[in-house]
Design a protein around this motif. Structure first.
Motif, PDB file in Angstrom:
ATOM      1  N   TRP A  28       0.856  -1.180   0.000  1.00  0.00           N
ATOM      2  CA  TRP A  28       0.000   0.000   0.000  1.00  0.00           C
ATOM      3  C   TRP A  28       0.890   1.228   0.000  1.00  0.00           C
ATOM      4  N   LEU A  29       0.537   2.234  -0.764  1.00  0.00           N
ATOM      5  CA  LEU A  29       1.170   3.541  -0.686  1.00  0.00           C
ATOM      6  C   LEU A  29       0.217   4.437   0.084  1.00  0.00           C
ATOM      7  N   LEU A  30       0.766   5.296   0.945  1.00  0.00           N
ATOM      8  CA  LEU A  30      -0.023   6.141   1.836  1.00  0.00           C
ATOM      9  C   LEU A  30       0.277   7.605   1.579  1.00  0.00           C
ATOM     10  N   ALA A  31      -0.788   8.392   1.431  1.00  0.00           N
ATOM     11  CA  ALA A  31      -0.660   9.844   1.267  1.00  0.00           C
ATOM     12  C   ALA A  31      -0.950  10.531   2.605  1.00  0.00           C
ATOM     13  N   GLY A  32      -0.497  11.764   2.741  1.00  0.00           N
ATOM     14  CA  GLY A  32      -0.628  12.524   3.979  1.00  0.00           C
ATOM     15  C   GLY A  32      -2.053  12.809   4.411  1.00  0.00           C
ATOM     16  N   ASP A  33      -3.013  12.692   3.501  1.00  0.00           N
ATOM     17  CA  ASP A  33      -4.416  12.858   3.883  1.00  0.00           C
ATOM     18  C   ASP A  33      -5.062  11.518   4.233  1.00  0.00           C
ATOM     19  N   GLY A  34      -4.270  10.444   4.192  1.00  0.00           N
ATOM     20  CA  GLY A  34      -4.797   9.119   4.479  1.00  0.00           C
ATOM     21  C   GLY A  34      -5.302   8.394   3.254  1.00  0.00           C
ATOM     22  N   GLY A  35      -5.041   8.940   2.071  1.00  0.00           N
ATOM     23  CA  GLY A  35      -5.361   8.232   0.836  1.00  0.00           C
ATOM     24  C   GLY A  35      -4.510   6.978   0.737  1.00  0.00           C
ATOM     25  N   VAL A  36      -5.128   5.854   0.383  1.00  0.00           N
ATOM     26  CA  VAL A  36      -4.439   4.566   0.310  1.00  0.00           C
ATOM     27  C   VAL A  36      -4.525   4.052  -1.122  1.00  0.00           C
ATOM     28  N   PHE A  37      -3.379   3.603  -1.650  1.00  0.00           N
ATOM     29  CA  PHE A  37      -3.294   3.088  -3.010  1.00  0.00           C
ATOM     30  C   PHE A  37      -2.721   1.675  -2.943  1.00  0.00           C
ATOM     31  N   THR A  38      -3.378   0.725  -3.588  1.00  0.00           N
ATOM     32  CA  THR A  38      -3.008  -0.683  -3.463  1.00  0.00           C
ATOM     33  C   THR A  38      -2.305  -1.208  -4.710  1.00  0.00           C
ATOM     34  N   PHE A  39      -1.384  -2.156  -4.473  1.00  0.00           N
ATOM     35  CA  PHE A  39      -0.634  -2.776  -5.562  1.00  0.00           C
ATOM     36  C   PHE A  39      -0.398  -4.241  -5.242  1.00  0.00           C
ATOM     37  N   GLY A  40      -0.354  -5.070  -6.284  1.00  0.00           N
ATOM     38  CA  GLY A  40      -0.164  -6.503  -6.100  1.00  0.00           C
ATOM     39  C   GLY A  40      -1.362  -7.106  -5.395  1.00  0.00           C
ATOM     40  N   ALA A  41      -1.102  -7.991  -4.439  1.00  0.00           N
ATOM     41  CA  ALA A  41      -2.176  -8.677  -3.710  1.00  0.00           C
ATOM     42  C   ALA A  41      -2.784  -7.826  -2.596  1.00  0.00           C
ATOM     43  N   ALA A  42      -2.253  -6.635  -2.346  1.00  0.00           N
ATOM     44  CA  ALA A  42      -2.805  -5.761  -1.297  1.00  0.00           C
ATOM     45  C   ALA A  42      -4.218  -5.325  -1.674  1.00  0.00           C
ATOM     46  N   GLN A  43      -5.128  -5.448  -0.739  1.00  0.00           N
ATOM     47  CA  GLN A  43      -6.524  -5.078  -0.959  1.00  0.00           C
ATOM     48  C   GLN A  43      -6.806  -3.695  -0.381  1.00  0.00           C
ATOM     49  N   PHE A  44      -7.773  -2.997  -0.963  1.00  0.00           N
ATOM     50  CA  PHE A  44      -8.214  -1.704  -0.446  1.00  0.00           C
ATOM     51  C   PHE A  44      -9.331  -1.949   0.558  1.00  0.00           C
ATOM     52  N   TYR A  45      -9.140  -1.465   1.784  1.00  0.00           N
ATOM     53  CA  TYR A  45     -10.141  -1.636   2.842  1.00  0.00           C
ATOM     54  C   TYR A  45     -10.752  -0.306   3.269  1.00  0.00           C
ATOM     55  N   GLY A  46     -10.273   0.784   2.719  1.00  0.00           N
ATOM     56  CA  GLY A  46     -10.792   2.095   3.073  1.00  0.00           C
ATOM     57  C   GLY A  46      -9.655   3.065   3.313  1.00  0.00           C
ATOM     58  N   SER A  47     -10.020   4.333   3.485  1.00  0.00           N
ATOM     59  CA  SER A  47      -9.015   5.367   3.720  1.00  0.00           C
ATOM     60  C   SER A  47      -9.657   6.548   4.433  1.00  0.00           C
ATOM     61  N   THR A  48      -8.846   7.509   4.795  1.00  0.00           N
ATOM     62  CA  THR A  48      -9.344   8.766   5.362  1.00  0.00           C
ATOM     63  C   THR A  48      -9.169   9.899   4.354  1.00  0.00           C
ATOM     64  N   GLY A  49      -8.904   9.548   3.104  1.00  0.00           N
ATOM     65  CA  GLY A  49      -8.626  10.541   2.077  1.00  0.00           C
ATOM     66  C   GLY A  49      -9.707  11.585   1.889  1.00  0.00           C
ATOM     67  N   SER A  50     -10.954  11.244   2.162  1.00  0.00           N
ATOM     68  CA  SER A  50     -12.044  12.208   1.966  1.00  0.00           C
ATOM     69  C   SER A  50     -12.575  12.770   3.281  1.00  0.00           C
ATOM     70  N   LYS A  51     -11.909  12.471   4.397  1.00  0.00           N
ATOM     71  CA  LYS A  51     -12.388  12.911   5.707  1.00  0.00           C
ATOM     72  C   LYS A  51     -11.664  14.177   6.166  1.00  0.00           C
ATOM     73  N   ASN A  52     -12.350  14.976   6.943  1.00  0.00           N
ATOM     74  CA  ASN A  52     -11.754  16.148   7.577  1.00  0.00           C
ATOM     75  C   ASN A  52     -11.109  15.675   8.884  1.00  0.00           C
ATOM     76  N   LEU A  53      -9.795  15.663   8.941  1.00  0.00           N
ATOM     77  CA  LEU A  53      -9.058  15.119  10.079  1.00  0.00           C
ATOM     78  C   LEU A  53      -8.564  16.218  11.011  1.00  0.00           C
ATOM     79  N   ASN A  54      -8.396  15.865  12.290  1.00  0.00           N
ATOM     80  CA  ASN A  54      -7.831  16.803  13.260  1.00  0.00           C
ATOM     81  C   ASN A  54      -6.336  17.011  13.048  1.00  0.00           C
ATOM     82  N   ALA A  55      -5.669  16.017  12.487  1.00  0.00           N
ATOM     83  CA  ALA A  55      -4.218  16.073  12.258  1.00  0.00           C
ATOM     84  C   ALA A  55      -3.907  15.240  11.027  1.00  0.00           C
TER      85      ALA A  55
END
Length: 166
Positions: A28-55
């Motif tokens: 998985w590749l991870l972005a600073g907003d919590g966006g998650v990108f999957t490669f190979g056998a890694a599955q996508f289970y969700g992210s915080t990419g669209s959420k308003n976070l405290n930090a």
């Protein structure tokens, strides 16, 4: 083993990390907003990419079976996805320094959160010690479990390495 990238893709926030499946058959590749990108056998289970976070999100760790993952924010807030159980967080605590990363304890299925000052917070994982309260030449910037997961290793931004446990 290279299995892809997001090169050429518009990202809302820069990539901050990569987490491999325990099997090594994907990541998985991870972005600073919590966006998650999957490669190979890694599955996508969700992210915080669209959420308003405290930090901002600062780290990610895979569950021992690779069926889920945790994301952690600089304030110590922990977000669970897939089969990742919630064991606790530091989101409600006043921290001396921000959280900079997390690591999985493959023996217990728990996790460690690590702050820039080397403070360690163990959740369903053994506590082997910390650097909290000690003078560091440079802040901690990364943490990982030791190869047999009988401890953890912190790396400072100046290259200092600090081992705890075995």
């Amino acid at each position: 083993l290279y299995q892809g990238s997001v090169s050429g893709t518009h990202l809302n926030k820069p990539l901050i990390g990569v987490t491999a499946l325990p099997s090594g058959r994907g990541y998985w590749l991870l972005a600073g907003d919590g966006g998650v990108f999957t490669f190979g056998a890694a599955q996508f289970y969700g992210s915080t990419g669209s959420k308003n976070l405290n930090a901002p999100i600062v780290g990610m760790a895979a569950t021992p079976d690779g069926g889920g993952y945790w994301l952690v924010g600089a304030d110590g807030g922990v977000f669970t996805f897939g089969d990742a159980p919630f064991y606790g967080s530091t989101g409600s605590l006043k921290l001396n320094q921000p959280i900079v990363g997390m690591a999985t304890d493959l023996k217990t299925g728990g996790y460690w959160l690590v702050a820039a000052d080397g403070g360690v917070f163990a959740f369903n994982a053994p506590f082997y010690g910390s650097l909290g309260g000690q003078h560091l030449n440079a802040p901690i910037s990364f943490v990982t479990g030791t190869p047999d997961y009988g401890g953890y290793r912190m790396i400072a931004s100046d290259g200092g390495v600090f081992d705890f446990g075995d």
